[in-house]
Design a protein around this motif. Structure first.
Motif, PDB file in Angstrom:
ATOM      1  N   GLY A 610       0.821  -1.208   0.000  1.00  0.00           N
ATOM      2  CA  GLY A 610       0.000   0.000   0.000  1.00  0.00           C
ATOM      3  C   GLY A 610       0.849   1.250   0.000  1.00  0.00           C
ATOM      4  N   LEU A 611       0.249   2.344  -0.424  1.00  0.00           N
ATOM      5  CA  LEU A 611       0.919   3.648  -0.442  1.00  0.00           C
ATOM      6  C   LEU A 611       0.059   4.644   0.314  1.00  0.00           C
ATOM      7  CD1 LEU A 611       1.844   3.871  -4.241  1.00  0.00           C
ATOM      8  CD2 LEU A 611       3.444   3.454  -2.354  1.00  0.00           C
ATOM      9  N   ARG A 612       0.735   5.585   0.936  1.00  0.00           N
ATOM     10  CA  ARG A 612       0.010   6.651   1.615  1.00  0.00           C
ATOM     11  C   ARG A 612       0.473   7.998   1.107  1.00  0.00           C
ATOM     12  NH1 ARG A 612       0.462   4.319   7.392  1.00  0.00           N
ATOM     13  NH2 ARG A 612      -1.380   2.988   7.448  1.00  0.00           N
ATOM     14  N   THR A 613      -0.427   8.973   1.221  1.00  0.00           N
ATOM     15  CA  THR A 613      -0.048  10.336   0.877  1.00  0.00           C
ATOM     16  C   THR A 613      -0.786  11.299   1.793  1.00  0.00           C
ATOM     17  OG1 THR A 613       0.073  11.998  -0.884  1.00  0.00           O
ATOM     18  CG2 THR A 613      -1.862  10.572  -0.888  1.00  0.00           C
ATOM     19  N   ASP A 614      -0.192  12.467   1.996  1.00  0.00           N
ATOM     20  CA  ASP A 614      -0.881  13.496   2.779  1.00  0.00           C
ATOM     21  C   ASP A 614      -1.430  14.577   1.869  1.00  0.00           C
ATOM     22  OD1 ASP A 614      -0.128  12.218   5.116  1.00  0.00           O
ATOM     23  OD2 ASP A 614       1.849  13.206   5.083  1.00  0.00           O
ATOM     24  N   ASP A 615      -0.871  14.650   0.650  1.00  0.00           N
ATOM     25  CA  ASP A 615      -1.173  15.817  -0.183  1.00  0.00           C
ATOM     26  C   ASP A 615      -1.419  15.468  -1.644  1.00  0.00           C
ATOM     27  OD1 ASP A 615       1.282  14.931  -0.876  1.00  0.00           O
ATOM     28  OD2 ASP A 615       2.373  16.754  -0.344  1.00  0.00           O
ATOM     29  N   LEU A 616      -1.470  14.195  -1.976  1.00  0.00           N
ATOM     30  CA  LEU A 616      -1.628  13.719  -3.360  1.00  0.00           C
ATOM     31  C   LEU A 616      -0.391  13.962  -4.225  1.00  0.00           C
ATOM     32  CD1 LEU A 616      -5.286  14.901  -3.821  1.00  0.00           C
ATOM     33  CD2 LEU A 616      -4.566  12.540  -4.133  1.00  0.00           C
ATOM     34  N   HIS A 617       0.621  14.575  -3.666  1.00  0.00           N
ATOM     35  CA  HIS A 617       1.815  14.839  -4.462  1.00  0.00           C
ATOM     36  C   HIS A 617       2.955  13.883  -4.127  1.00  0.00           C
ATOM     37  CE1 HIS A 617       0.627  18.478  -6.656  1.00  0.00           C
ATOM     38  NE2 HIS A 617      -0.279  18.525  -5.692  1.00  0.00           N
ATOM     39  N   HIS A 618       3.003  13.494  -2.874  1.00  0.00           N
ATOM     40  CA  HIS A 618       4.067  12.564  -2.479  1.00  0.00           C
ATOM     41  C   HIS A 618       3.439  11.307  -1.914  1.00  0.00           C
ATOM     42  CE1 HIS A 618       5.619  16.686  -2.212  1.00  0.00           C
ATOM     43  NE2 HIS A 618       6.664  16.147  -2.817  1.00  0.00           N
ATOM     44  N   ALA A 631      -3.445   4.040  -1.826  1.00  0.00           N
ATOM     45  CA  ALA A 631      -3.334   3.400  -3.138  1.00  0.00           C
ATOM     46  C   ALA A 631      -2.618   2.073  -2.956  1.00  0.00           C
ATOM     47  CB  ALA A 631      -2.549   4.288  -4.110  1.00  0.00           C
ATOM     48  N   MET A 632      -2.813   1.172  -3.925  1.00  0.00           N
ATOM     49  CA  MET A 632      -2.147  -0.120  -3.891  1.00  0.00           C
ATOM     50  C   MET A 632      -1.231  -0.202  -5.106  1.00  0.00           C
ATOM     51  SD  MET A 632      -1.770  -2.889  -2.270  1.00  0.00           S
ATOM     52  CE  MET A 632      -3.077  -2.568  -1.073  1.00  0.00           C
ATOM     53  N   GLN A 633      -0.001  -0.658  -4.882  1.00  0.00           N
ATOM     54  CA  GLN A 633       0.921  -0.788  -6.004  1.00  0.00           C
ATOM     55  C   GLN A 633       0.562  -2.002  -6.861  1.00  0.00           C
ATOM     56  OE1 GLN A 633       5.109   0.116  -5.259  1.00  0.00           O
ATOM     57  NE2 GLN A 633       4.564   0.420  -3.117  1.00  0.00           N
ATOM     58  N   ALA A 634       0.852  -1.860  -8.144  1.00  0.00           N
ATOM     59  CA  ALA A 634       0.409  -2.860  -9.116  1.00  0.00           C
ATOM     60  C   ALA A 634       1.119  -4.207  -8.978  1.00  0.00           C
ATOM     61  CB  ALA A 634       0.611  -2.323 -10.530  1.00  0.00           C
ATOM     62  N   TYR A 635       2.137  -4.297  -8.146  1.00  0.00           N
ATOM     63  CA  TYR A 635       2.848  -5.577  -8.029  1.00  0.00           C
ATOM     64  C   TYR A 635       1.877  -6.706  -7.704  1.00  0.00           C
ATOM     65  CZ  TYR A 635       6.994  -2.704  -8.038  1.00  0.00           C
ATOM     66  OH  TYR A 635       7.962  -1.821  -8.405  1.00  0.00           O
ATOM     67  N   CYS A 636       0.933  -6.375  -6.825  1.00  0.00           N
ATOM     68  CA  CYS A 636      -0.101  -7.347  -6.476  1.00  0.00           C
ATOM     69  C   CYS A 636      -1.322  -6.544  -6.058  1.00  0.00           C
ATOM     70  CB  CYS A 636       0.405  -8.257  -5.347  1.00  0.00           C
ATOM     71  SG  CYS A 636      -0.866  -9.383  -4.744  1.00  0.00           S
ATOM     72  N   PHE A 637      -2.354  -6.589  -6.846  1.00  0.00           N
ATOM     73  CA  PHE A 637      -3.485  -5.669  -6.713  1.00  0.00           C
ATOM     74  C   PHE A 637      -4.754  -6.508  -6.868  1.00  0.00           C
ATOM     75  CE2 PHE A 637      -6.520  -2.499  -7.999  1.00  0.00           C
ATOM     76  CZ  PHE A 637      -5.992  -1.220  -7.795  1.00  0.00           C
ATOM     77  N   ALA A 638      -5.508  -6.681  -5.768  1.00  0.00           N
ATOM     78  CA  ALA A 638      -6.643  -7.608  -5.813  1.00  0.00           C
ATOM     79  C   ALA A 638      -7.957  -6.909  -5.490  1.00  0.00           C
ATOM     80  CB  ALA A 638      -6.404  -8.752  -4.833  1.00  0.00           C
ATOM     81  N   PHE A 639      -9.016  -7.362  -6.129  1.00  0.00           N
ATOM     82  CA  PHE A 639     -10.362  -6.812  -5.869  1.00  0.00           C
ATOM     83  C   PHE A 639     -11.405  -7.804  -6.371  1.00  0.00           C
ATOM     84  CE2 PHE A 639     -11.064  -5.626 -10.305  1.00  0.00           C
ATOM     85  CZ  PHE A 639      -9.769  -5.526 -10.779  1.00  0.00           C
ATOM     86  N   SER A 723      -6.251   9.504   5.488  1.00  0.00           N
ATOM     87  CA  SER A 723      -6.099  10.280   6.721  1.00  0.00           C
ATOM     88  C   SER A 723      -7.331  11.132   7.017  1.00  0.00           C
ATOM     89  CB  SER A 723      -4.854  11.167   6.604  1.00  0.00           C
ATOM     90  OG  SER A 723      -4.896  11.888   5.390  1.00  0.00           O
ATOM     91  N   ASN A 724      -8.170  11.316   6.004  1.00  0.00           N
ATOM     92  CA  ASN A 724      -9.398  12.090   6.218  1.00  0.00           C
ATOM     93  C   ASN A 724     -10.620  11.212   6.412  1.00  0.00           C
ATOM     94  OD1 ASN A 724      -8.038  14.466   6.023  1.00  0.00           O
ATOM     95  ND2 ASN A 724      -8.384  14.681   3.814  1.00  0.00           N
ATOM     96  N   GLN A 725     -10.405   9.901   6.524  1.00  0.00           N
ATOM     97  CA  GLN A 725     -11.561   9.010   6.673  1.00  0.00           C
ATOM     98  C   GLN A 725     -11.825   8.747   8.147  1.00  0.00           C
ATOM     99  OE1 GLN A 725     -13.232   8.269   3.824  1.00  0.00           O
ATOM    100  NE2 GLN A 725     -11.608   9.575   2.999  1.00  0.00           N
ATOM    101  N   PRO A 726     -13.134   8.599   8.513  1.00  0.00           N
ATOM    102  CA  PRO A 726     -13.448   8.202   9.880  1.00  0.00           C
ATOM    103  C   PRO A 726     -12.871   6.816  10.151  1.00  0.00           C
ATOM    104  CG  PRO A 726     -15.402   8.100   8.476  1.00  0.00           C
ATOM    105  CD  PRO A 726     -14.317   8.723   7.672  1.00  0.00           C
ATOM    106  N   ILE A 727     -12.370   6.610  11.353  1.00  0.00           N
ATOM    107  CA  ILE A 727     -11.777   5.303  11.666  1.00  0.00           C
ATOM    108  C   ILE A 727     -12.882   4.269  11.813  1.00  0.00           C
ATOM    109  CG2 ILE A 727     -10.446   4.037  13.407  1.00  0.00           C
ATOM    110  CD1 ILE A 727      -8.987   6.836  13.797  1.00  0.00           C
TER     111      ILE A 727
END
Ligand code: AMP
Ligand code: ZN
Length: 728
Positions: A610-618, A631-639, A723-727
């Motif tokens: 998984g990937l995290r970002t605070d600002d959509l830029h990094h 986001a999930m990296q394409a190495y292994c991406f399931a749905f 980070s903006n989602q309710p837990i």
């Protein structure tokens, strides 16, 4: 007479020669530090049809096509980082002039194989620096150009008609178009370079009144067109991407120099696309003529293909369409050959020839309606005129079409033993032994000789290479061709989806590990072989033969990453889709854990990286944590497959893989699903060769383009961040 769409007047203008019976035509020619791709060639074909149409109607055409061997070349090199071809050639000890000559020769050969009639001259930019300097000096003297520190700029504000060709009159648009070189020396950001002073260490440079330097790109076409065609000429051609800034700049320079309009008619050809976007080397979707050879297809099939769309229409290139064009061309030639062996009398057919030629010219003269002309050719082929008359008409048409309709080999070059077997067959036919005669015909066909019996004997045609090479395997040309199974019921618990493009060892490692760990579960493996040129296609076909759970879908060229993945997604029938990159290897069972993660109805995407970002830029990786990600990296991406119904497929504008996974993750988030990562899943990362094999400049460029696409769509959506989602 021929009418064409004039970009300047925005009208269909009839071509009326300035000098009686002569048309002077200039075509922006190739940039010769790389091969011309078939999109470039489409532009030259358009100019060739204009020329042939005019010549057929009795005009002399003085055609000039320049060779850009400086200026433009430099501009691109500057903007896109060092060019690999130049770098490689220089490393081999070649000079830029040798490189230019090499690609010029290849260009001329390409044109010849497309039956493009040779221009009267192919002047080189580097041979015309004196002429360019003459114009630049004149513009400086007139105040239409100014000098700053050895650079000379065209002063757009001094040429009030600037913008009349492209309609780019709004300053904002112009700024947008020129922003690549924000040069502090310019008085007005719209101004463009006529002459640039040479920087330290530059080798290709010329003396000038302002010191050593080299010309800008547009000035070469002003100088060479005026030199070879005079201060007023009839037609100027190019592709639509030349309209601005190149031709707008040329008009400014030439008209300020001459004092009045120079070109009567500006004709621009629309782009050739591949996979739905403009064909360009930098996009990675370009083909060159020799790519056809590998598939046994003729260059003239491409000529035929280009005739199926009008020049002002975009045309999407696929190999499926090219093969259809090749078949169409061959069928037409077969008809012509039948006519040539027919013996019906053809006296007094002059009026028929004239009538059909008249109808044909009506089509051609109507803004080069070649699809119409081609349809008319087929109509003529089917009408009931005597064969010899049709042959005469077809020969007339072919002066404009340029398809070598009458050129099917007559077997004169066939080896002696072929001729003797033909004689033998003729003798057998005379005695009524048609069975033996047909056997000989069949043998010769297999060897590549096609026999055609006419009343005056038998003609032999040597089959083209493409007719001999059998289609090895079924291929697809685009994702649009592949049917979607999204609405069908699940047939497996899992679909393992892989896109493979060469690196057969990696493909093998990835697929075998997936098969091993999926074990006896109900699963299918779909591998999209995305135009591989190594052993990948063969290995996949062998695997699919041995393992019914494996399916290989072969693309006939390398599609964009989004399109290739969509093919797998559309064809999947598993309840859960697990996309794997060929650089990974499964080191253990991931399937139960993935199923468990996706059982949570809030979770859309699951995987280990998984990937995290605070600002959509990094974006940074989830640092070994388990939990909600951005986001999930394409190495292994399931749905779950049924999510495709509301989330949709991937965006095919992403040709390069990078950031496509992030973009697709946001499609899930936008529909209210979370991205959930468990870094303890046993997925082993190996060298990611698609990345490591790219040069640094290329990586940056390709990544930047995709990142722009991502930001355009999601840049404002901080509401979607984990980070903006309710837990929960
Ligand atoms: P260049 O060698 O880049 O200077 O381009 C040569 C010619 O090809 C110019 O007239 C361009 O406008 C034209 N051109 C470039 N890309 C395409 C394309 N995809 N389809 C048709 N024409 C093109
Ligand atoms: Zn030009």
């Amino acid at each position: 007479m021929l009418s064409v769409y004039n970009t300047l007047t925005k009208n269909l203008d009839e071509v009326a020669p300035i000098e009686p019976d002569v048309i002077k035509m200039y075509s922006c020619g190739p940039t010769v530090y790389r091969d011309a791709h078939i999109g470039n060639l489409r532009s030259y074909l358009m100019a060739d049809w204009i020329r042939r149409a005019l010549e057929f109607q009795g005009l002399e055409v003085r055609h000039i096509k320049n060779i850009t061997d400086v200026g433009h070349m430099r501009q691109e090199v500057l903007e896109q980082g060092e060019d690999k071809v130049i770098a490689a050639a220089l490393a081999e000890g070649k000079t830029p002039a040798e490189i230019a000559q090499f690609y010029t020769d290849r260009f001329l050969a390409d044109e010849a194989s497309l039956n493009i009639i040779r221009a009267m001259e192919f002047p080189k930019a580097t041979d015309h620096v004196a002429e360019m300097l003459e114009i630049v000096e004149d513009l400086v003297a007139k105040g239409t150009a100014y000098v700053v520190e050895g650079n000379v700029y065209f002063a757009v504000s001094e040429f009030p008609e600037y913008g009349k060709l492209s309609g780019n009159i709004h300053e904002a648009e112009l700024l947008e178009a020129v922003r690549v070189d924000a040069d502090p020396n310019k008085r007005d950001p719209r101004d463009f370079t006529l002459w640039k002073s040479a920087e330290e260490g530059r080798e290709i440079k010329w003396p000038s009144p302002w010191g050593e330097g080299f010309p800008g790109w547009h000035i070469e076409c002003s100088a060479m067109s005026i030199k070879y065609l005079g201060r007023r000429f009839d037609i100027h051609t190019g592709g639509v991407d030349n309209i601005f800034p190149h031709h707008e700049g040329e008009i400014g320079q030439s008209e300020a120099y001459v004092g009045e309009p120079v070109v009567n008619t500006w004709v621009h050809g629309q782009h050739l696309l591949a996979d739905g976007v403009k064909m360009a080397k930098s996009t990675g979707n370009s083909f060159i003529l020799s790519d056809f050879e590998n598939q046994g297809l003729e260059p003239l099939a491409f000529r035929y293909l280009c005739m199926t769309a009008r020049y002002r229409t975009r045309l999407n290139f696929t190999f499926t369409a090219l093969k259809a064009a090749q078949r169409g061309l061959q069928r037409l030639r077969n008809r012509v050959r039948e006519w040539s062996v027919s013996l019906q009398s053809t006296s007094n057919d002059g009026s028929a020839v004239e009538e059909w030629t008249g109808k044909f010219l009506d089509r051609v003269n109507d803004n080069l309606d070649l699809p119409g002309a081609l349809a008319l050719t087929w109509e003529m082929a089917r009408c009931d005129l005597p064969g010899q008359t049709k042959l005469k008409i077809a020969r007339q048409f072919d002066h404009v079409l340029g398809l070598d309709l009458d050129a099917a080999g007559d077997g004169r070059d066939a080896p002696d033993d072929v001729a003797s077997r033909i004689d033998e067959r003729a003798a057998l036919r005379k005695t009524g032994d048609y069975i033996q005669a047909d056997r000989i015909r069949g043998q010769l066909a297999e060897e590549g000789y096609d026999l055609q019996d006419g009343r005056d004997g038998t003609k032999v045609r040597v089959k083209a290479q493409w007719e001999m090479t059998e289609q090895q395997r079924d291929t697809v040309s685009s994702s649009a061709e592949v049917p979607s199974l999204i609405d069908m019921d699940d047939a497996f618990d899992f679909t393992i989806a892989v896109v493979a493009n060469n690196y057969v060892g990696d493909v093998q490692r990835c697929v075998e590990s997936a098969l091993k760990w999926v074990g006896d579960r109900s699963a299918e493996v779909i591998v999209v072989d995305n135009g591989s040129t190594d052993g990948t296609p063969d290995w996949l076909d062998e695997l699919a033969d041995a393992q019914p759970a494996v399916r290989a879908i072969h693309a006939d060229h390398t599609l964009g990453e989004g399109a290739a993945k969509n093919i797998a997604l559309k064809q999947s029938l598993g309840k859960t889709i697990v996309m794997l990159d060929t650089s990974v290897e499964l080191g253990g069972d991931i399937f139960d854990r993935i199923g468990e993660m996706l059982d949570d109805p809030n979770t859309g995407v699951a995987g280990p990286f998984g990937l995290r970002t605070d600002d959509l830029h990094h974006f940074h990786d989830g640092e070994g944590e388990t939990g909600e990600m951005d986001a999930m990296q394409a190495y292994c991406f399931a749905f779950r497959r049924n999510r495709l119904r509301d989330v949709g497929l991937m965006r095919e504008s992403f040709r390069f893989y990078r950031n496509l996974d992030i973009d697709y993750s946001f499609h899930f988030k936008d529909k209210g699903y979370r991205v959930y990562s468990d870094q303890s899943l046993p997925v082993i990362l190996h060298e990611h060769r698609v990345w490591s094999d790219l040069a640094e400049g290329e990586r940056d460029e390709l990544s930047r383009k995709n990142y722009g696409r991502f930001l355009d769509k999601w840049g404002e959506r901080t509401d979607l961040l984990a980070s903006n989602q309710p837990i929960t």
